[in-house]
Scaffold this motif. Structure first.
Motif, PDB file in Angstrom:
ATOM      1  N   MET A 181       0.956  -1.286  -0.077  1.00 49.69           N
ATOM      2  CA  MET A 181      -0.135  -0.053  -0.039  1.00 49.69           C
ATOM      3  C   MET A 181       0.831   1.165  -0.033  1.00 49.69           C
ATOM      4  SD  MET A 181      -3.280  -1.061   0.227  1.00 49.69           S
ATOM      5  CE  MET A 181      -4.295   0.083   1.064  1.00 49.69           C
ATOM      6  N   ASN A 182       1.929   1.227   0.629  1.00 51.46           N
ATOM      7  CA  ASN A 182       2.799   2.289   0.957  1.00 51.46           C
ATOM      8  C   ASN A 182       3.507   2.698  -0.381  1.00 51.46           C
ATOM      9  OD1 ASN A 182       2.414   3.679   3.349  1.00 51.46           O
ATOM     10  ND2 ASN A 182       3.819   1.915   4.249  1.00 51.46           N
ATOM     11  N   ILE A 183       3.994   1.757  -1.084  1.00 51.18           N
ATOM     12  CA  ILE A 183       5.029   1.779  -2.079  1.00 51.18           C
ATOM     13  C   ILE A 183       4.373   1.883  -3.339  1.00 51.18           C
ATOM     14  CG2 ILE A 183       7.109   1.110  -3.015  1.00 51.18           C
ATOM     15  CD1 ILE A 183       7.472   1.977  -0.282  1.00 51.18           C
ATOM     16  N   SER A 184       3.576   1.067  -3.518  1.00 58.64           N
ATOM     17  CA  SER A 184       2.949   0.945  -5.125  1.00 58.64           C
ATOM     18  C   SER A 184       2.284   2.317  -5.667  1.00 58.64           C
ATOM     19  CB  SER A 184       2.084  -0.112  -5.171  1.00 58.64           C
ATOM     20  OG  SER A 184       2.317  -1.237  -4.498  1.00 58.64           O
ATOM     21  N   ASP A 185       2.161   2.235  -6.872  1.00 59.84           N
ATOM     22  CA  ASP A 185       1.455   3.427  -7.400  1.00 59.84           C
ATOM     23  C   ASP A 185       0.197   2.685  -8.139  1.00 59.84           C
ATOM     24  OD1 ASP A 185       3.442   5.459  -7.422  1.00 59.84           O
ATOM     25  OD2 ASP A 185       4.564   4.306  -8.752  1.00 59.84           O
ATOM     26  N   ARG A 186       0.301   1.319  -8.441  1.00 58.73           N
ATOM     27  CA  ARG A 186      -0.785   0.650  -8.534  1.00 58.73           C
ATOM     28  C   ARG A 186      -0.697  -0.822  -7.965  1.00 58.73           C
ATOM     29  NH1 ARG A 186      -1.897  -1.211 -13.786  1.00 58.73           N
ATOM     30  NH2 ARG A 186       0.568  -1.092 -14.472  1.00 58.73           N
ATOM     31  N   ILE A 187      -1.664  -1.486  -7.706  1.00 61.63           N
ATOM     32  CA  ILE A 187      -1.629  -2.793  -6.754  1.00 61.63           C
ATOM     33  C   ILE A 187      -2.460  -3.671  -8.011  1.00 61.63           C
ATOM     34  CG2 ILE A 187      -2.301  -4.099  -5.135  1.00 61.63           C
ATOM     35  CD1 ILE A 187      -2.220  -1.796  -3.393  1.00 61.63           C
ATOM     36  N   ALA A 188      -1.634  -4.755  -8.442  1.00 61.37           N
ATOM     37  CA  ALA A 188      -2.194  -5.724  -9.089  1.00 61.37           C
ATOM     38  C   ALA A 188      -2.433  -6.920  -8.089  1.00 61.37           C
ATOM     39  CB  ALA A 188      -1.203  -6.386 -10.423  1.00 61.37           C
ATOM     40  N   VAL A 189      -3.633  -7.289  -8.004  1.00 65.91           N
ATOM     41  CA  VAL A 189      -4.039  -8.549  -7.206  1.00 65.91           C
ATOM     42  C   VAL A 189      -3.683  -9.655  -7.944  1.00 65.91           C
ATOM     43  CG1 VAL A 189      -5.581  -9.467  -5.691  1.00 65.91           C
ATOM     44  CG2 VAL A 189      -5.576  -7.030  -5.744  1.00 65.91           C
ATOM     45  N   ILE A 190      -3.136 -10.724  -7.219  1.00 65.86           N
ATOM     46  CA  ILE A 190      -2.970 -12.015  -8.096  1.00 65.86           C
ATOM     47  C   ILE A 190      -3.662 -13.148  -7.050  1.00 65.86           C
ATOM     48  CG2 ILE A 190      -0.757 -12.813  -6.874  1.00 65.86           C
ATOM     49  CD1 ILE A 190       0.019 -13.954  -9.353  1.00 65.86           C
ATOM     50  N   TYR A 191      -4.422 -13.932  -8.096  1.00 62.32           N
ATOM     51  CA  TYR A 191      -5.241 -14.874  -7.127  1.00 62.32           C
ATOM     52  C   TYR A 191      -5.326 -16.071  -8.212  1.00 62.32           C
ATOM     53  CZ  TYR A 191      -9.031 -17.675  -5.293  1.00 62.32           C
ATOM     54  OH  TYR A 191      -9.595 -18.722  -4.302  1.00 62.32           O
ATOM     55  N   ASP A 192      -5.086 -17.337  -7.805  1.00 63.60           N
ATOM     56  CA  ASP A 192      -5.121 -18.635  -8.504  1.00 63.60           C
ATOM     57  C   ASP A 192      -4.355 -18.312  -9.783  1.00 63.60           C
ATOM     58  OD1 ASP A 192      -5.583 -20.865  -8.801  1.00 63.60           O
ATOM     59  OD2 ASP A 192      -7.867 -20.697  -9.721  1.00 63.60           O
ATOM     60  N   GLY A 193      -3.207 -17.479 -10.087  1.00 63.65           N
ATOM     61  CA  GLY A 193      -2.393 -17.563 -11.334  1.00 63.65           C
ATOM     62  C   GLY A 193      -2.762 -16.647 -12.221  1.00 63.65           C
ATOM     63  N   LYS A 194      -3.770 -15.815 -11.556  1.00 67.91           N
ATOM     64  CA  LYS A 194      -4.215 -14.721 -12.496  1.00 67.91           C
ATOM     65  C   LYS A 194      -4.325 -13.444 -11.940  1.00 67.91           C
ATOM     66  CE  LYS A 194      -7.372 -17.722 -14.990  1.00 67.91           C
ATOM     67  NZ  LYS A 194      -8.469 -18.298 -14.284  1.00 67.91           N
ATOM     68  N   ILE A 195      -4.162 -12.210 -12.623  1.00 69.70           N
ATOM     69  CA  ILE A 195      -4.496 -10.961 -11.942  1.00 69.70           C
ATOM     70  C   ILE A 195      -5.815 -10.697 -12.217  1.00 69.70           C
ATOM     71  CG2 ILE A 195      -3.949  -8.573 -12.043  1.00 69.70           C
ATOM     72  CD1 ILE A 195      -1.407  -9.881 -11.400  1.00 69.70           C
ATOM     73  N   VAL A 196      -6.494 -10.839 -10.673  1.00 74.46           N
ATOM     74  CA  VAL A 196      -8.127 -10.671 -10.850  1.00 74.46           C
ATOM     75  C   VAL A 196      -8.525  -9.221 -10.873  1.00 74.46           C
ATOM     76  CG1 VAL A 196      -8.159 -12.920  -9.642  1.00 74.46           C
ATOM     77  CG2 VAL A 196      -7.963 -10.929  -8.191  1.00 74.46           C
ATOM     78  N   ASP A 197      -7.329  -8.156 -10.492  1.00 71.61           N
ATOM     79  CA  ASP A 197      -7.937  -6.736 -10.198  1.00 71.61           C
ATOM     80  C   ASP A 197      -6.633  -5.957 -10.080  1.00 71.61           C
ATOM     81  OD1 ASP A 197      -9.311  -4.604 -10.690  1.00 71.61           O
ATOM     82  OD2 ASP A 197     -10.553  -5.023  -8.766  1.00 71.61           O
ATOM     83  N   THR A 198      -6.607  -4.844 -10.682  1.00 70.45           N
ATOM     84  CA  THR A 198      -5.788  -3.731 -10.536  1.00 70.45           C
ATOM     85  C   THR A 198      -6.156  -2.454  -9.776  1.00 70.45           C
ATOM     86  OG1 THR A 198      -4.771  -4.478 -12.384  1.00 70.45           O
ATOM     87  CG2 THR A 198      -3.820  -2.455 -11.601  1.00 70.45           C
ATOM     88  N   VAL A 199      -5.865  -2.198  -8.590  1.00 66.46           N
ATOM     89  CA  VAL A 199      -6.402  -0.969  -7.827  1.00 66.46           C
ATOM     90  C   VAL A 199      -5.605   0.005  -7.452  1.00 66.46           C
ATOM     91  CG1 VAL A 199      -8.019  -2.720  -6.912  1.00 66.46           C
ATOM     92  CG2 VAL A 199      -6.106  -2.229  -5.765  1.00 66.46           C
ATOM     93  N   SER A 200      -6.050   1.097  -7.138  1.00 62.14           N
ATOM     94  CA  SER A 200      -4.966   2.154  -6.851  1.00 62.14           C
ATOM     95  C   SER A 200      -4.895   2.004  -4.994  1.00 62.14           C
ATOM     96  CB  SER A 200      -5.750   3.541  -7.061  1.00 62.14           C
ATOM     97  OG  SER A 200      -5.274   4.312  -6.328  1.00 62.14           O
ATOM     98  N   PRO A 201      -3.853   2.213  -4.751  1.00 62.02           N
ATOM     99  CA  PRO A 201      -3.591   2.143  -3.353  1.00 62.02           C
ATOM    100  C   PRO A 201      -4.387   3.146  -2.465  1.00 62.02           C
ATOM    101  CG  PRO A 201      -1.464   2.823  -4.364  1.00 62.02           C
ATOM    102  CD  PRO A 201      -2.621   2.431  -5.302  1.00 62.02           C
ATOM    103  N   THR A 202      -4.373   4.393  -3.156  1.00 60.87           N
ATOM    104  CA  THR A 202      -4.965   5.493  -2.247  1.00 60.87           C
ATOM    105  C   THR A 202      -6.479   5.337  -2.181  1.00 60.87           C
ATOM    106  OG1 THR A 202      -4.929   6.609  -4.294  1.00 60.87           O
ATOM    107  CG2 THR A 202      -2.989   7.183  -2.904  1.00 60.87           C
ATOM    108  N   GLU A 203      -7.055   4.196  -3.170  1.00 62.63           N
ATOM    109  CA  GLU A 203      -8.493   4.293  -2.948  1.00 62.63           C
ATOM    110  C   GLU A 203      -9.033   3.233  -2.782  1.00 62.63           C
ATOM    111  OE1 GLU A 203      -9.840   6.557  -6.382  1.00 62.63           O
ATOM    112  OE2 GLU A 203      -8.119   7.669  -6.428  1.00 62.63           O
ATOM    113  N   THR A 204      -8.111   2.345  -2.154  1.00 59.89           N
ATOM    114  CA  THR A 204      -8.434   0.832  -1.657  1.00 59.89           C
ATOM    115  C   THR A 204      -8.088   0.738  -0.144  1.00 59.89           C
ATOM    116  OG1 THR A 204      -7.746   0.080  -3.886  1.00 59.89           O
ATOM    117  CG2 THR A 204      -8.494  -1.514  -2.379  1.00 59.89           C
ATOM    118  N   THR A 205      -8.961   0.230   0.435  1.00 63.77           N
ATOM    119  CA  THR A 205      -8.709  -0.257   1.965  1.00 63.77           C
ATOM    120  C   THR A 205      -7.830  -1.505   1.989  1.00 63.77           C
ATOM    121  OG1 THR A 205     -10.648  -1.346   2.517  1.00 63.77           O
ATOM    122  CG2 THR A 205     -10.515   1.048   2.740  1.00 63.77           C
TER     123      THR A 205
END
Ligand SMILES: Nc1ncnc2c1ncn2[C@@H]1O[C@H](COP(=O)(O)OP(=O)(O)OP(=O)(O)O)[C@@H](O)[C@H]1O
Ligand SMILES: Nc1ncnc2c1ncn2[C@@H]1O[C@H](COP(=O)(O)OP(=O)(O)OP(=O)(O)O)[C@@H](O)[C@H]1O
Ligand SMILES: [Mg+2]
Ligand SMILES: [Mg+2]
Lengths: 348, 319, 524, 337
Positions: free
Chosen positions: C465-489
């Motif tokens: 959360m601190n470092i990234s500009d974008r966060i790609a969430v990996i689940y079961d071998g896929k990127i399931v979502d890409t979110v912004s750290p400032t706007e996600t809890t």
């Protein structure tokens, strides 16, 4: 005492301890250890002849030691130095016998052939390790036997059914009148220069070249080496090949220097196995190998004088040699002792 | 020879050849499973062969038919004691285990030959008269096919070897000692934190390896050679080492590897009686066992991993 | 108050180096006592003294009021002291049960009684809510489960006093949650715990008191509720530490890494990456958030050329690097901080200098025509040592002798110094103290600000959360979502990582932003 | 210092008094060692006998030996003995051929002798044996004694010496009965009892009842196998013919003995003989002296009653014919391939 001094003292004390325990063994079996050791000393240093023979004995030990040490530095245990040495011996002898060439070409050619044969014999376990992960120890043990039987058969083939090859041509010989005169007809030959040159070569490869950097890296940590983009398998093969080449040159010492021919072997020469002790006595460093080979070669050659000059059976000398190896190997305990003494002195 | 005749010849020969290697290789398994490399097996076998023969010659009249068996016992004890040297150097003194093993090999043959000279005044001993007997196992030997194959003319020592392999398997995999042994060879510090005395386990393992190699040497000397001299044990220790690795540091595997070596040797020797091998030049037959081994390794045995801590002295607190 | 353990004025020397100098630690019955200090401060050493692995040169240990010499781990075990070591003390090729009963094996007619042992292991693990498979081999189970096995080992022996040396360093947030729950449960059972961790929030969450040591010396003990993370950090480091790494907005430019429909198998031939798409641009830090085992390792290995790609495409700098040799990929502009620094990052027996050259030794000016120039290697190493504050006695010292934090700094220095267009940082701060973490985070952001790209893989949500500009969430071998750290809890992120669709839990607003910020191609 | 000096003190007077005292003699063993129960031991017996006969001491100026541990020791050992001023130095075994040749050229003033090889130098006497003659007699014995008409030969390594054994043996068998099959196996080792045993096992199993071995330590295995068979069945008809020295002791099993006879190679006689010649100023330098049946260098050992008198008489007959040159036994086996 600085660390440096301790590092130097450890092998010296090991040798002294080995000799001391050997003395006790001699005493217990009813021999005079002082006579024994004087005989040993004289066996090595008595005159130029003895010195010549001792150096001659040391040459193949250096090369066998380098072979073992080189592989060790890459994390491989080459028990196959014996076999690589045997094929190297044969290759050098074959070239020495077969070709008519001026010495300036003949000798290098024969040496090269020996190195190549040894390298080939190292290549097989190297490839099998790299390709199939087969443990090199077991393959090299098998390759030793294969070398022994194949070379014995080859000797018959090339000599037309004889049990030994013809003597090599004068032009391929490492012997020289100069050395013979210098050492009162000892079998000393220029092989020692070849051996020392190889010490430099090993040092150069390991400490100066990119390949050496890779080889050492793979020896210490193959995973990290692979991560760093090195070809681990290539390095394993290369290491075995270079190791085998050193061993092959050890065989050339016998072919072109000591014997001047190759005869059917009834068993292993033992030089390859002794190379293990030589390498490890020398901590697997090029310079250390010179030390290890000198110690080993001197003891082995000088020992021959003990039965004759002091009436001590040669087996006792082997016992002493083995004990020295034990103590050098157990340098740790000596180091601890030295450091304790040091501390006590410091405390006072 | 017919195929069956070949088989009846090869199989007992294979077992007889393998037996000394089985003992010794399993000794190696114990030592290396505890993390102590033992290339001193050759020297330990030498001590076993020597002490076995010496005892056999000295006490044949006392022990009668039991002589070879008591000799084996004595060889086991002598080599077991001798292996303590290797243990002290490589466990307590943190010596390089390979160097220590080399020293054991040199020392073994030197001491044995020295004593032979002192005792017999010559380079080798007399011939023993009480060698290990071959047995025909009642009932079993009458089973068709298998009977003559496995139970006729088999050495008692070969049966013992197979028994030892099974026992070793049992000890290593089914007893607390075996568990500790494996742990110590794999991760000595973990074992240490569990209150296991790493040093003690390693000492025991090395001494077991000495004892078994001693048995191996004595069995070889009392079945094949019949006397002891400088060339009695020549390379069997290294073959046993190879069998241990071939067998992936597993007692049953080591036994299988030793039997494989035996098979290859028997095949080479019997080839002149086998039609399609009759005209193979001799040298190919002599290298056959070794080539077969390499092919087997490359073809279907493949990678084998040594115990992780093998060869490393255990130093408390080192990471 | 009753002290179960008192370590008074402990002194431990290694040669001339004093690792513990007059340290006192008193453990009350039933408390969780945190032990805090920088990397190399001497925490593990102190605990190893308590566990009998080291003998102290001075001071005394009292167990339940009685002066005791703990001469080896057996004595400690008998006194009811159990320790979960920083580096796991597990025999990899043995089963869970075998590891647990080792040294104290139940027997049946002289034989190991594995069956009953396994039953007992299962019982204890159920009792404490520790989920383990008694028959699994250690090498086959996750780090989290290995951690639980370590705990079971101590409980099996009836330990009353438990030492946890950095238990959370390699756990995922979920596993940390579980572990904290377990520790609380143990306390209610009347056990006492010493906890070493670098994560101040954990200390605040679970501990009753904190003992701080700095450079081998005891600084003192504070009561947790009377302090806060900032104060603790200051105590520990001796200066102010910033927690939230300062960084400006990102200015992503062209795409540097492009992954399309990537499929990768693990060493057993099981598909771990299953059609993954990802894009990283210059000038941004993309964090990959996910629970361990969702294909992160395989993804990194595929990008770096260490693992075969089954299908799909990887482009670096618009060059196809799929299935290329690691070196070729590195030369195309990739830097890599591997997750296992001992195994993959360093050649521990090499000197610091050699390690500094590990990725570039074959290039000019480090070597020329196959000949190494070690003078230049040394110069380079010294530059890295200085720039990256690697605390070492010099470039000749073997890397093995460096503390973990300094080893990590060395790797980062080496990789960043090569100025790669894309830097893959896998768990770059695992096991490091806050000071070191701060430093490393700064370096990563610097890299970004210089117009380079960083791909960060981490199990620590804080860090991502601190470092990234974008966060790609990996689940079961896929990127399931890409979110912004400032706007996600963190909670939302945690749910995504657990495999839930975002529609199920996020309001529309957040969702929109995510889609705007993210690269459309990344989002399925 | 006494250990090393001792030799010198004694050495000096003996060299000065060379012309008066008897010729001093020494030998270098090959790697088998001086007490190998065969070859080297036999040679040493010859040297000792010569020495004692001439009232010499085992020391410099008298008689002595040096053992070789490895093949690289041959040269230095020969050299050492020359440097210790022995008048005649023996190299024992064909492996020493090149070394004797080389050292003899370097030290033209010393006399050398080599056993089992030919070195063409004026100061070297070459000693050869007609192993084929003794082997021929062994072959006759085997062919007469076999019940199965199958006989075996186990060789060590394929060397010219061993091939002479083979050639003579086959000729001997054929002289009696050309239909008898001789099963020949070389193990390519002199020290692998297990191979000797396996070879013997195969042969006996295939019906062979007598095996002649020329295989050193490998031959131990042949004895082991035969004894095992005898032990299992005291009525079993299995025999071994020993080599080099009388191997009767090796064949003992319970109250039986499986050694039928042995082919003797009297290195002792040859060595003593050449020493005597040298002492009498008749040193056969540059010549090859071949010891066969006629020279008493080759014979069959006592069979301890195993071979019946009529067959012994027949063997004796052949022996006489060979000695007289009426039968010339082939040296080389008929080419197989
Ligand atoms: N076996 C050892 N030999 C020599 N010195 C050691 C040894 N173990 C630790 N040290 C020294 O003791 C110091 C303290 O090490 P220790 O492992 O206790 O640190 P730590 O506080 O646990 O650090 P971290 O937070 O990284 O785990 C180190 O700086 C190191 O120099
Ligand atoms: N075998 C050793 N010899 C000398 N010093 C050592 C040894 N092992 C460790 N050390 C010292 O221990 C110190 C700390 O090491 P340690 O491994 O505890 O660091 P760390 O930061 O905890 O690493 P990690 O994150 O890997 O746990 C280092 O400063 C190092 O000098
Ligand atoms: Mg720590
Ligand atoms: Mg640490």
């Amino acid at each position: 005492m600085s660390n440096r001094v301790i590092n130097l003292l450890v092998p010296i004390i090991s040798i002294i301890l080995g000799l001391l325990v050997g003395a006790v063994v001699m005493l217990f079996s009813g021999y005079n250890p002082i006579n024994g050791y004087i005989a040993l000393w004289n066996g090595v240093f008595e005159d130029s002849y003895a010195i010549g023979e001792t150096i001659r004995q040391i040459s193949p030990y250096i090369l066998a030691g380098l072979a073992v040490a080189f592989a060790f530095r890459t994390g491989l245990f080459n028990i196959g130095v014996e076999g690589q040495l045997i094929v190297g011996w044969f290759a050098a002898a074959y070239v020495g016998v077969t070709f008519e060439l001026p010495a300036i070409i003949h000798i290098p050619f024969a040496l090269l052939a020996a190195a190549a044969a040894g390298a080939l014999w190292g290549l097989v376990p190297g490839l099998l390790k790299a390709k199939f992960g087969v443990h090199e120890v077991i393959v090299t043990i098998m390759m030793n036997y294969i070398a022994l039987h194949s070379v014995n058969a080859l000797i018959k083939t090339v000599s037309g059914g004889n049990y030994k090859t013809d003597p090599i041509k004068e032009t391929a010989s490492l012997r020289s009148e100069f050395l013979a005169n210098l050492t009162d007809f000892s079998t000393l030959h220029y092989g020692i220069l070849v051996a020392l040159a190889m010490v430099v070569v090993m040092w150069f490869i390991l400490e100066k070249t990119k390949t050496g950097f890779e080889l050492k890296s793979v020896g210490f940590n193959d995973h990290a080496s692979q991560y760093a983009g090195m070809n681990v398998n290539k390095n394993i093969v290369l290491s075995m090949v270079i190791s085998g080449a050193f061993a092959g040159l050890g065989g050339a010492m016998e072919a072109l220097g000591t014997f001047g021919y190759m005869a059917t072997l009834a068993g292993f020469t033992g030089i390859g196995f002794d190379g293990i002790a030589v390498a490890l006595l020398g901590a697997n460093t090029p310079l250390g190998v010179i030390f290890g080979a000198s110690l080993f070669g001197s003891l082995k050659y000088g020992a021959g004088n003990m039965p004759n000059a002091a009436g001590i059976p040669i087996e006792i000398v082997s016992i002493v040699i083995a004990l020295i190896i034990f103590f050098v190997a157990s340098g740790y305990i000596i180091r601890v002792g030295l450091q304790r003494m040091n501390k006590k002195k410091g405390a006072k | 020879m017919t195929f069956l005749e070949v088989l009846y010849f090869i199989v007992p020969m294979m077992i007889a050849y393998a037996a000394p290697l089985i003992f010794t290789a399993i000794g190696g398994v114990f030592s290396e499973r505890s993390g102590v490399v033992n290339i001193g097996l050759e020297g330990l076998m030498v001590m076993g062969a020597f002490s076995g023969i010496l005892f056999n010659l000295s006490f044949a009249s006392t022990f009668g038919a039991w002589t070879p068996w008591v000799s084996i016992l004595v060889a086991m004890i002598v080599s077991g004691l001798f292996s303590i040297l290797h243990a002290v150097a490589s466990i307590s003194f943190r010596a390089d285990q390979v160097v220590s093993g080399v020293a054991i090999n040199m020392l073994g043959i030197a001491i044995a030959l020295f004593l032979v000279k002192m005792i017999f005044g010559k380079g080798q001993t007399e011939f023993i008269e009480r060698s290990i007997p071959v047995l025909n196992i009642p009932i079993l030997k009458d089973i068709p096919f298998l009977g003559p194959l496995l139970f006729k003319g088999i050495y008692g020592s070969s049966i013992l070897a197979i028994g030892v392999a099974i026992l070793a398997w049992f000890i290593i995999y089914k007893t607390p000692f075996g568990l500790r042994l494996r742990a110590v060879g794999e991760h000595p510090m973990a074992a240490d934190t569990m209150g296991i005395n790493v040093t003690k386990i390693r000492y025991i393992a090395v001494i077991i390896s000495g004892g078994l190699a001693g048995i191996g040497g004595a069995v070889y000397a009392q079945t094949m050679a019949g006397d002891f001299g400088h060339a009695t044990i020549n390379g069997q220790g290294f073959m046993a080492l190879a069998a241990m690795i071939f067998g992936k540091w597993h007692p049953i595997g080591a036994m299988g590897a030793a039997l494989f070596f035996g098979f290859a040797q028997a095949l080479a020797i019997s080839s002149s009686g086998i039609d399609f091998m009759k005209n193979v030049p001799a040298v190919y037959l002599h290298i056959l066992p070794y080539v077969l081994t390499i092919l087997a390794l490359a073809g279907f045995i493949g990678r084998a991993n040594a115990p992780k801590a093998n060869g490393q002295p255990y130093i408390k607190g080192n990471r | 108050m009753e002290y179960v353990i008192e370590m008074l004025n402990i002194r431990k020397e290694f040669g001339n180096f004093v690792a513990n100098d007059n340290i006192t630690l008193q453990l009350e019955k039933g408390e969780i006592h945190a032990l805090l200090g920088e990397n190399g401060a001497g925490k593990s050493t102190l605990m190893n003294v308590l566990f009998g692995l080291y003998q102290p040169e001075g001071g005394e240990i009292r167990v339940r009021g009685k002066k005791t010499d703990i001469t080896d781990p057996n004595v400690a075990n008998n006194l009811g002291i159990g320790m979960v070591h920083q580096h796991f003390m597990l025999v990899e090729n043995l089963t869970v049960t075998e590891n647990i009963i080792l040294g104290n094996e139940p027997k049946k007619r002289g034989m190991l009684n594995i069956k009953d042992s396994a039953k007992k292991v299962a019982e204890i693990s159920k009792l404490y809510g520790l989920d383990v498979d008694p028959y699994a081999k250690i090498e086959d189970i996750s780090v989290g489960m290995q951690q639980r096995v370590e705990i079971l080992k101590t409980l099996y022996r009836g330990a009353e006093i438990l030492i946890f040396d950095e238990p959370t360093a390699s756990l995922t947030p979920q596993e940390i949650e579980e572990l904290i729950g377990i520790m609380r449960k143990l306390i209610t059972e009347g056990k006492s715990i010493i906890l070493i961790t670098h994560k101040l929030q954990e200390i605040m969450d679970v501990s009753d008191r904190v003992t701080v040591i700095r450079k081998g010396k005891g600084i003192g003990t504070v009561i947790t509720v009377e302090t806060n993370p900032e104060k603790l950090a200051t105590l520990m480091v001796g200066r102010q530490v910033t927690f939230k790494t300062e960084k400006g907005p990102s200015h992503p430019t062209e795409e540097i890494l492009h992954i399309e429909n990537l499929v990768v198998e693990d060493y057993r031939g099981i598909e771990k990456v299953k059609g993954l798409n990802l894009s990283v641009r210059k000038g941004e830090i993309v964090g990959i958030a996910g629970i361990d085992g969702n294909g992160q390792s395989e993804l990194i290995e595929a990008i770096t050329g260490l693992r075969k790609v089954k299908s799909g495409k990887i482009k670096l700098n618009s060059k196809d690097i799929t299935g290329k040799h690691p070196r070729e990929i590195t030369e195309s502009g990739l830097g890599h901080i591997p997750q296992d620094r001992h195994k993959h990052g360093l050649v521990l027996d090499f000197s610091v200098g050699y390690n500094a050259a590990l990725q570039s030794y074959y290039q000019k000016p480090y070597s020329n025509k196959g000949i190494m120039n070690y003078k230049i290697v040394a110069e380079k190493a010294n530059k890295i040592i200085q720039t990256y504050d690697v605390r070492t006695q010099g470039e000749h010292e073997p890397a093995r002798a460096l503390s973990g934090g300094n080893q990590q700094k060395l790797i980062i220095g080496r990789e960043v110094d090569r100025n790669p267009d894309l830097l893959i940082a896998a768990l770059p701060t695992r096991g490091l103290d806050v000071g070191a973490i701060e430093f490393i985070h700064k370096k990563l952001i610097e890299q970004r600000d210089n117009g380079k790209a960083v791909l960060l893989i981490s199990y620590e949500l804080d860090e991502v959360m601190n470092i990234s500009d974008r966060i790609a969430v990996i689940y079961d071998g896929k990127i399931v979502d890409t979110v912004s750290p400032t706007e996600t809890t963190e909670q939302q992120l945690g749910l995504l990582m657990a495999g839930q669709e975002k529609e199920e839990f996020v309001g529309a607003a957040t969702n929109d932003v995510v889609l705007k910020e993210g690269d459309d191609r990344d989002v399925k | 210092a006494c250990g090393a000096d001792k030799g010198k003190e004694k050495g000096t007077p003996s060299t000065s008094g060379k012309d008066k005292a008897a010729f001093s003699v020494a030998m270098v063993t090959d790697i088998g060692g001086v007490d190998d129960k065969s070859f080297n031991q036999s040679a040493w017996a010859g040297v000792e006998k010569y020495g004692k006969k001439n009232n010499l001491e085992k020391a410099d100026g008298g008689y002595d030996y040096l053992e070789s541990v490895g093949e690289a020791d041959y040269n230095p050992n020969l050299n050492k003995l020359v440097r210790r001023d022995f008048d005649l130095v023996f190299g024992i075994g064909h492996m020493m051929e090149s070394s004797v040749k080389e050292v003899a050229e370097q030290k033209p003033d010393t006399k050398f002798a080599i056993v089992d090889a030919v070195v063409e130098s004026p100061n070297v006497a070459s000693i050869m044996f007609k192993e084929q003659e003794g082997s021929f007699l062994a072959g006759v014995a085997a062919a007469r004694m076999t019940k199965s008409n199958k006989i075996g030969f186990v060789g060590g390594m394929t060397l010219p010496v061993i091939e002479r054994f083979e050639a003579g043996f086959i000729a001997g068998v054929a002289a009696v009965n050309p239909d008898i099959k001789v099963d020949i196996q070389y193990t390519e080792a002199f020290n692998k009892a297990e191979l000797g045993k396996a070879a013997a096992n195969r042969m006996y199993s295939s019906g062979v009842d007598i095996i002649f071995h020329a295989a050193g330590g490998t031959g131990n295995g042949v004895f082991s196998e035969a004894k095992e068979r005898k032990k299992a069945d005291p009525n079993a008809y299995v025999w071994v013919i020993g080599v080099d020295s009388d191997q009767y002791a090796e064949g003992k099993i319970d109250n039986n003995n499986i050694t039928m006879t042995s082919m003797l190679k009297r290195v002792d006689i040859a060595v003593e003989n050449v020493s005597d010649l040298a002492n009498d100023d008749k040193f056969p330098g540059g010549k090859t002296t071949t010891y066969g049946i006629a020279e008493d260098g080759i014979a069959l050992a006592d069979s301890h009653g195993v071979i019946p008198d009529d067959i012994l008489a027949e063997i004796d007959d052949y022996s006489k014919k060979i000695a007289a040159g009426e039968i010339v036994v082939p040296e080389f086996p008929a080419k197989k391939k």
